[in-house]
Scaffold this active site. Structure first.
Site, mmCIF file in Angstrom:
data_model
loop_
_atom_site.group_PDB
_atom_site.id
_atom_site.type_symbol
_atom_site.label_atom_id
_atom_site.label_comp_id
_atom_site.label_asym_id
_atom_site.label_seq_id
_atom_site.Cartn_x
_atom_site.Cartn_y
_atom_site.Cartn_z
ATOM 1 N N THR A 1 -5.366 6.168 3.650
ATOM 2 C CA THR A 1 -6.352 5.097 3.857
ATOM 3 C C THR A 1 -5.845 4.246 5.014
ATOM 4 O O THR A 1 -4.809 3.587 4.882
ATOM 5 C CB THR A 1 -6.476 4.212 2.606
ATOM 6 O OG1 THR A 1 -6.773 5.035 1.488
ATOM 7 C CG2 THR A 1 -7.558 3.166 2.791
ATOM 8 N N LYS B 1 -14.029 4.459 1.965
ATOM 9 C CA LYS B 1 -12.842 4.225 1.122
ATOM 10 C C LYS B 1 -12.518 2.735 1.013
ATOM 11 O O LYS B 1 -12.203 2.219 -0.056
ATOM 12 C CB LYS B 1 -11.661 4.997 1.734
ATOM 13 C CG LYS B 1 -10.332 4.715 1.108
ATOM 14 C CD LYS B 1 -10.286 5.139 -0.341
ATOM 15 C CE LYS B 1 -8.962 4.770 -0.977
ATOM 16 N NZ LYS B 1 -9.020 4.858 -2.439
ATOM 17 N N LYS C 1 -2.817 -4.011 1.577
ATOM 18 C CA LYS C 1 -3.270 -3.396 2.840
ATOM 19 C C LYS C 1 -4.752 -3.067 2.764
ATOM 20 O O LYS C 1 -5.532 -3.405 3.650
ATOM 21 C CB LYS C 1 -2.437 -2.128 3.087
ATOM 22 C CG LYS C 1 -2.815 -1.313 4.297
ATOM 23 C CD LYS C 1 -3.449 0.037 4.032
ATOM 24 C CE LYS C 1 -2.926 0.904 2.963
ATOM 25 N NZ LYS C 1 -3.554 2.197 2.805
HETATM 26 P P1 NAD Z 1 3.545 6.272 -1.150
HETATM 27 O O1 NAD Z 1 4.202 5.138 -0.456
HETATM 28 O O2 NAD Z 1 3.902 6.589 -2.562
HETATM 29 O O3 NAD Z 1 3.742 7.628 -0.292
HETATM 30 C C1 NAD Z 1 3.722 7.675 1.104
HETATM 31 C C2 NAD Z 1 4.846 8.608 1.555
HETATM 32 O O4 NAD Z 1 4.802 8.735 2.985
HETATM 33 C C3 NAD Z 1 6.243 8.098 1.185
HETATM 34 O O5 NAD Z 1 6.907 9.063 0.385
HETATM 35 C C4 NAD Z 1 6.914 7.900 2.542
HETATM 36 O O6 NAD Z 1 8.300 8.193 2.531
HETATM 37 C C5 NAD Z 1 6.134 8.873 3.416
HETATM 38 N N1 NAD Z 1 6.239 8.581 4.835
HETATM 39 C C6 NAD Z 1 6.067 7.395 5.488
HETATM 40 N N2 NAD Z 1 6.269 7.548 6.812
HETATM 41 C C7 NAD Z 1 6.564 8.853 7.008
HETATM 42 C C8 NAD Z 1 6.884 9.617 8.152
HETATM 43 N N3 NAD Z 1 6.935 9.059 9.392
HETATM 44 N N4 NAD Z 1 7.151 10.931 7.998
HETATM 45 C C9 NAD Z 1 7.103 11.514 6.765
HETATM 46 N N5 NAD Z 1 6.817 10.822 5.630
HETATM 47 C C10 NAD Z 1 6.543 9.518 5.756
HETATM 48 O O7 NAD Z 1 1.970 5.998 -1.004
HETATM 49 P P2 NAD Z 1 0.778 6.657 -1.864
HETATM 50 O O8 NAD Z 1 0.500 5.802 -3.043
HETATM 51 O O9 NAD Z 1 1.038 8.115 -2.005
HETATM 52 O O10 NAD Z 1 -0.429 6.422 -0.838
HETATM 53 C C11 NAD Z 1 -0.607 7.200 0.346
HETATM 54 C C12 NAD Z 1 -1.950 6.825 0.966
HETATM 55 O O11 NAD Z 1 -3.004 7.100 0.039
HETATM 56 C C13 NAD Z 1 -2.074 5.335 1.302
HETATM 57 O O12 NAD Z 1 -2.825 5.191 2.477
HETATM 58 C C14 NAD Z 1 -2.814 4.763 0.087
HETATM 59 O O13 NAD Z 1 -3.512 3.575 0.406
HETATM 60 C C15 NAD Z 1 -3.737 5.906 -0.247
HETATM 61 N N6 NAD Z 1 -4.168 6.000 -1.655
HETATM 62 C C16 NAD Z 1 -3.312 5.718 -2.677
HETATM 63 C C17 NAD Z 1 -3.764 5.831 -3.990
HETATM 64 C C18 NAD Z 1 -2.854 5.529 -5.168
HETATM 65 O O14 NAD Z 1 -3.376 5.367 -6.291
HETATM 66 N N7 NAD Z 1 -1.534 5.475 -5.004
HETATM 67 C C19 NAD Z 1 -5.070 6.237 -4.248
HETATM 68 C C20 NAD Z 1 -5.909 6.566 -3.192
HETATM 69 C C21 NAD Z 1 -5.447 6.444 -1.881
#
Ligand code: NAD
Length: 297
Positions: free
Chosen positions: A96, A171, A246
């Protein structure tokens, strides 16, 4: 079977990529976090040490990263996706992110000869695990159609939103509503408790009454009622307060651009900001209940 590159194996990317493995694909996954890499390997992802190794020779690349700044770095950096993937590889960003970053990724991908779609998701970590996510897919028609086939093992709903970047506003507006519902659920749950109602009895009523919402059914902020809720696990993150903040600020910024008053959304943003200011940004966003029940300042 497809060969899939996956960047970002966190709370969402971990279970999502595991479902692609379970569907018989080879998934080559990369993350900066050793814990995320370890969990993905246990789920059958072939973990690799760089973006280049994850993407080279893949049919499709998925990214699931926190914010626009991370997505830009992963796609546009010297060691990034566009520098190392083959142009025949379809690129799908499910993070997102702000519309400007999504547009920058579409533009850079297209200039380098790639097909790219923005495909953010709804359904939370429980939906990621259960393969019941909703995907909102924006991009050129043929790319969206091809992306749909790769997305299918992770999704209950795959909805084309139109041209480039149109998945992101869908979204952002959805999550504005989610977080307002979450705040309302927290207030109702705490007040019901203070009025002497049994927590399960109140939930049984609200979940079939006009107080119902996805937040109530999936993230109920009182422990011992809803299995998928972070409240059962001392608010270990399924969706961090940082990321919730965010998202709601993406909505607020879009509202300013369009002259749309978001009085309730702006108030809910202050709740997440209070969590962050008190050092709780890495915990689950449903911890805003603590601002109602008095366990947090
Ligand atoms: P998270 O922080 O658990 O996972 C993100 C991952 O990306 C982390 O493991 C981090 O180490 C990795 N990362 C960051 N920079 C990186 C890079 N340069 N190279 C490789 N890996 C890298 O976040 P999440 O909860 O999995 O959310 C991910 C996305 O999905 C976000 O945009 C969030 O808003 C969206 N989202 C989350 C949910 C939820 O319920 N958690 C639901 C829908 C959408």
């Amino acid at each position: 079977m497809a060969v899939i590159g996956w960047i970002g194996l966190g709370n969402m990317g971990g279970p999502m990529s595991a479902n692609l493995v379970a569907a018989g694909n080879e998934v080559r996954g990369f993350d900066l976090s050793p814990a995320a890499i370890e969990a993905a390997a246990a789920a059958g992802v072939t973990t690799v040490a760089s973006i280049a190794e994850a993407v080279r020779g893949s049919d499709v690349v998925f990214t699931m990263l926190p914010k626009g700044v991370h997505a830009r770095a992963v796609y546009l950096g010297d060691d990034g996706v566009i520098a190392h993937a083959d142009t025949g590889t379809l690129l799908i960003d499910s993070s997102t992110i702000d519309v400007e970053s999504a547009q920058a990724l579409h533009d850079a991908a297209s200039a380098a000869g790639f097909r790219f779609v923005d495909a953010p998701v709804s359904g939370g970590m429980s939906g990621a695990s259960a393969a019941t996510l909703t995907f909102m897919v924006g991009g050129e028609e043929g790319a969206v159609r091809d992306a749909t086939e790769f997305i299918r093992p992770m999704a209950r709903n795959i909805i084309p939103t139109g041209g480039a970047t149109t998945g992101q506003p869908a979204k952002i507006c959805n999550n504005l509503m989610l977080f307002i519902n979450l705040a309302a659920t927290a207030e109702g749950a705490v007040l019901a408790d203070r009025l002497g109602l049994d927590k399960q009895v109140f939930w049984d009523i609200a979940s079939v009454s006009s107080g119902d919402s996805w937040a109530l059914r999936t993230w109920y902020p009182v422990a011992g009622v809803v299995e998928t809720a972070a409240s059962n696990n001392d608010f270990a993150p399924t969706f961090t307060a940082d990321l919730a903040n965010k998202d709601i600020n993406l909505a607020i910024s879009a509202a300013k651009d369009t002259g749309t008053p978001l009085e309730i959304g702006e108030h809910v943003a202050t709740l997440f900001q209070r969590l962050i200011d008190s050092g709780q940004g890495g915990r689950d966003c449903s911890l805003i209940v603590g601002l109602v029940d008095g366990s947090l300042e």
